[in-house]
Design a protein around this motif. Structure first.
Motif: not given
Length: 248
Positions: A59-73
């Motif tokens: 089952r697919p899940s979704t995640l939002l990273d807010v203020g991700s900057g350079g995107g490393d996390v």
């Protein structure tokens, strides 16, 4: 300098937030975030403890990273889930055109997309995600902006929210100052990292401003986790998804 740690240095401004900062050093800062966050942010532990148990192989899940900057996390979260054979689609947003441009120019990671946007824009669109997270965003915000982000996070999250940040303290300041002194000479990591610590909350301060329903967990070394869990009727059956870790 250490005496100023008794209170948040809310007027201090990080160099990289200035519109006229050196673009080469700024790009180097985005690149160096990966090293710093792997060393001190604790996202591997948070993923294993609070996100991975709520994911599925089918089952697919979704995640939002807010203020991700350079995107490393964001990249780490997408890669860890894929390595574990779990289905996770990560959306990383940041309103800063410089951060978005740099992150989008990096080699693509399956399951990860970048977008230049504010959380409020996604709320207006009616977007929803299973998980909403952020890393080192809270201390950048004014009081009104913080409350706005938390309201947006609740509106966007179906299951839970996890905002991770630095905990202000003398040992955190001294440790970061000494540990980074020989390194990061071509970026803003050291100077802005020290400013970030001065701007950050203590656990008690964050609890005082967190709305009802949010919990603050202290983690080591010198970390804070601000969490919200969706009501049980809207959450998944697992008890180990985002927001269920106990206070400390």
């Amino acid at each position: 300098m250490l005496a100023s740690l008794r209170r948040r240095a809310v007027d201090a401004v990080e160099i990289m937030d200035g519109p006229d900062c050196d673009p080469e050093r700024l790009d180097r800062t985005y690149a160096d975030f990966h090293v710093v966050n792997l060393a001190v942010s604790g996202w591997r532990s948070m993923y294993c403890r609070s996100i991975r148990p709520g994911l599925s192989t089918t089952r697919p899940s979704t995640l939002l990273d807010v203020g991700s900057g350079g995107g490393d996390v964001s990249r780490c979260l997408a890669r860890w889930a894929a390595r574990d054979g779990l289905r996770l689609e990560v959306t990383a947003i940041d309103p800063d055109v410089r951060a978005h441009t740099w992150a989008s120019a990096q080699p693509p990671v399956p399951g990860l997309s970048f977008r230049r946007a504010l959380s409020s824009e996604l709320v207006a669109e009616g977007a929803r995600f299973d998980f909403v997270v952020s890393n080192h965003v809270l201390h950048h915000l004014s009081a009104a902006e913080l409350q706005g982000l938390l309201a947006d996070s609740r509106a966007l999250a179906r299951r839970g929210v996890l905002h991770a940040d630095i905990a202000r303290g003398r040992l955190a300041y001294l440790g970061f100052s000494l540990g980074t002194w020989p390194f990061f000479r071509r970026s803003y990591i050291r100077a802005d990292g020290l400013t970030s610590i001065r701007r950050s909350f203590t656990a008690a301060e964050l609890r005082r401003v967190a709305p009802a329903g949010w919990t603050v967990r202290r983690a080591h070394p010198y970390r804070l986790e601000l969490r919200w869990r969706a009501p049980r009727a809207a959450a998944t059956a697992t008890e180990t998804a985002v927001g269920t870790a106990p206070d400390a």
